[in-house]
Design a protein around this motif. Structure first.
Motif, PDB file in Angstrom:
ATOM      1  N   ALA A  15     -21.828  27.982 -38.433  1.00 47.94           N
ATOM      2  CA  ALA A  15     -22.251  26.860 -39.278  1.00 47.94           C
ATOM      3  C   ALA A  15     -22.016  27.169 -40.753  1.00 47.94           C
ATOM      4  O   ALA A  15     -21.593  26.293 -41.526  1.00 47.94           O
ATOM      5  CB  ALA A  15     -23.718  26.542 -39.029  1.00 47.94           C
ATOM      6  N   ASP A  16     -22.269  28.394 -41.172  1.00 47.03           N
ATOM      7  CA  ASP A  16     -22.070  28.762 -42.566  1.00 47.03           C
ATOM      8  C   ASP A  16     -20.593  28.720 -42.940  1.00 47.03           C
ATOM      9  O   ASP A  16     -20.234  28.262 -44.038  1.00 47.03           O
ATOM     10  CB  ASP A  16     -22.631  30.166 -42.823  1.00 47.03           C
ATOM     11  CG  ASP A  16     -22.561  30.552 -44.298  1.00 47.03           C
ATOM     12  OD1 ASP A  16     -23.176  29.847 -45.116  1.00 47.03           O
ATOM     13  OD2 ASP A  16     -21.886  31.541 -44.624  1.00 47.03           O
TER      14      ASP A  16
ATOM     15  N   ALA B 290     -19.469  25.213 -43.421  1.00 46.54           N
ATOM     16  CA  ALA B 290     -19.983  24.686 -44.696  1.00 46.54           C
ATOM     17  C   ALA B 290     -19.167  25.166 -45.890  1.00 46.54           C
ATOM     18  O   ALA B 290     -19.277  24.601 -46.978  1.00 46.54           O
ATOM     19  CB  ALA B 290     -21.445  25.095 -44.879  1.00 46.54           C
ATOM     20  N   HIS B 291     -18.351  26.207 -45.696  1.00 51.31           N
ATOM     21  CA  HIS B 291     -17.499  26.733 -46.773  1.00 51.31           C
ATOM     22  C   HIS B 291     -16.056  26.795 -46.261  1.00 51.31           C
ATOM     23  O   HIS B 291     -15.506  27.871 -46.022  1.00 51.31           O
ATOM     24  CB  HIS B 291     -17.966  28.128 -47.204  1.00 51.31           C
ATOM     25  CG  HIS B 291     -19.359  28.160 -47.739  1.00 51.31           C
ATOM     26  ND1 HIS B 291     -20.467  28.300 -46.919  1.00 51.31           N
ATOM     27  CD2 HIS B 291     -19.832  28.025 -49.006  1.00 51.31           C
ATOM     28  CE1 HIS B 291     -21.560  28.281 -47.673  1.00 51.31           C
ATOM     29  NE2 HIS B 291     -21.207  28.105 -48.929  1.00 51.31           N
TER      30      HIS B 291
ATOM     31  N   GLU C  93     -16.948  15.605 -42.947  1.00 52.13           N
ATOM     32  CA  GLU C  93     -17.812  16.709 -43.341  1.00 52.13           C
ATOM     33  C   GLU C  93     -19.117  16.584 -42.572  1.00 52.13           C
ATOM     34  O   GLU C  93     -19.620  15.470 -42.381  1.00 52.13           O
ATOM     35  CB  GLU C  93     -18.096  16.674 -44.842  1.00 52.13           C
ATOM     36  CG  GLU C  93     -16.890  16.990 -45.714  1.00 52.13           C
ATOM     37  CD  GLU C  93     -17.232  17.051 -47.184  1.00 52.13           C
ATOM     38  OE1 GLU C  93     -18.433  16.930 -47.518  1.00 52.13           O
ATOM     39  OE2 GLU C  93     -16.308  17.213 -47.999  1.00 52.13           O
TER      40      GLU C  93
ATOM     41  N   PRO D 164     -23.184  18.066 -41.937  1.00 54.20           N
ATOM     42  CA  PRO D 164     -24.294  18.882 -42.430  1.00 54.20           C
ATOM     43  C   PRO D 164     -24.481  20.136 -41.569  1.00 54.20           C
ATOM     44  O   PRO D 164     -24.107  20.161 -40.385  1.00 54.20           O
ATOM     45  CB  PRO D 164     -25.501  17.942 -42.307  1.00 54.20           C
ATOM     46  CG  PRO D 164     -24.935  16.567 -42.219  1.00 54.20           C
ATOM     47  CD  PRO D 164     -23.605  16.712 -41.543  1.00 54.20           C
ATOM     48  N   TYR D 165     -25.088  21.148 -42.165  1.00 49.55           N
ATOM     49  CA  TYR D 165     -25.300  22.436 -41.493  1.00 49.55           C
ATOM     50  C   TYR D 165     -25.998  22.237 -40.144  1.00 49.55           C
ATOM     51  O   TYR D 165     -25.569  22.792 -39.122  1.00 49.55           O
ATOM     52  CB  TYR D 165     -26.129  23.342 -42.403  1.00 49.55           C
ATOM     53  CG  TYR D 165     -26.354  24.750 -41.876  1.00 49.55           C
ATOM     54  CD1 TYR D 165     -25.553  25.799 -42.300  1.00 49.55           C
ATOM     55  CD2 TYR D 165     -27.382  25.017 -40.964  1.00 49.55           C
ATOM     56  CE1 TYR D 165     -25.766  27.092 -41.815  1.00 49.55           C
ATOM     57  CE2 TYR D 165     -27.594  26.298 -40.479  1.00 49.55           C
ATOM     58  CZ  TYR D 165     -26.785  27.321 -40.917  1.00 49.55           C
ATOM     59  OH  TYR D 165     -26.987  28.581 -40.422  1.00 49.55           O
TER      60      TYR D 165
END
Length: 277
Positions: free
Chosen positions: A153-154, A157-158, A169, A171-172
């Protein structure tokens, strides 16, 4: 002199097999999300329309183009089902599918928003690839599932900024939930350690003789050190050992992932057009 490798050719029959595998995977992921949300999986002209949860990447229509053109009434039913959840209808349409479907969708107000590439590699050619120095890849067990999900997930997000940017896009929390749904379907998970630290994660699933590479992510500080190459090599070897004949992967055009898999012998099979209403 070695024999020159021939690029893998994809005809409509092979594309139909790959798209059926994708539709089946979306159906399974949606079923896994049912304990959290009231979703649906509706058959549609050989493909499937799925809604898993709010903002989920599994909210889409997949697999169209190889079993006839959907009737207007069928499409209207699907559109109403998505509308009831406040969700746009996203169709991922293979370029090798029936072109009459694209004409039908644009006539109903769908607009083209993006493309994605489907690449493949024959696993008969897969050999044991050397791991980059300092990197170890192993199967990932339930004891590290929380870490595995968090890294995935991280990393999402990047994202890397190379290539055509994704039109989506997430959300986490949505990424973590959808990845957990994938895990519940029985995907095979792998972890990469760089100098003993968890640096990347990846997975694949078996659908007949096709290995679908279902995701890979590298922690930002470990990128450009061969982590993706190592995870890809390990999954190709495991897929070949499982009896798969072909590995397939979906990437953003021109992305780092696109470049990585081409370096590992994958060929562009076809493109999917992403149409949204």
């Amino acid at each position: 002199m070695g024999t020159e490798r021939r690029p893998l050719f994809c005809d409509q029959a092979l594309a139909a097999r790959i798209e059926r595998a994708e539709a089946d995977f979306m159906t399974q992921c949606t079923a896994a999300a049912r304990g959290r949300a009231e979703g649906f999986a509706m058959p549609l002209a050989g493909g499937v329309a799925t809604f898993a949860d709010t903002d989920s990447p599994f909210n889409k229509v997949a697999g169209l183009g190889f079993a006839g053109v959907p009737a207007d009434a069928e499409l209207a039913e699907v559109e109403a089902a998505f509308q009831a959840h406040g969700c746009p209808v996203q169709v991922e349409l293979a370029a090798l599918g029936d072109p009459a479907i694209g004409e039908l969708l644009t006539g109903r107000g769908y607009r083209l928003v993006s493309f994605e590439n489907v690449l493949g590699r024959a696993l008969s050619e897969a050999g044991a690839a050397a791991m980059p120095p300092g990197i170890e890849v192993r199967s990932s067990g339930d004891d590290e599932l929380a870490q595995w999900l968090a890294l995935d997930a991280d990393a999402v997000a990047h994202p890397d900024t190379e290539g055509v940017p994704s039109h989506e896009e997430f959300p986490y929390e949505v990424v973590e939930n959808s990845t957990r749904d994938m895990v519940a379907t029985g995907i095979r998970r792998y972890s990469a350690l760089r100098d003993g630290t968890l640096a990347g994660v990846a997975s694949f699933r078996v659908s007949g003789t096709i290995a679908q590479l279902t995701g890979a992510a590298t922690a930002p500080r470990h990128r450009r050190h061969g982590v993706q190459t190592a995870l890809l090599a390990a999954r190709l070897a495991a897929a070949a050992a499982a009896g798969c004949e072909l590995a397939v992967v979906t990437t953003q055009p021109g992305s780092k992932s696109h470049q990585n898999v081409q370096r590992q012998g994958f060929d562009l099979l076809y493109t999917r057009a992403i149409l949204v209403k």
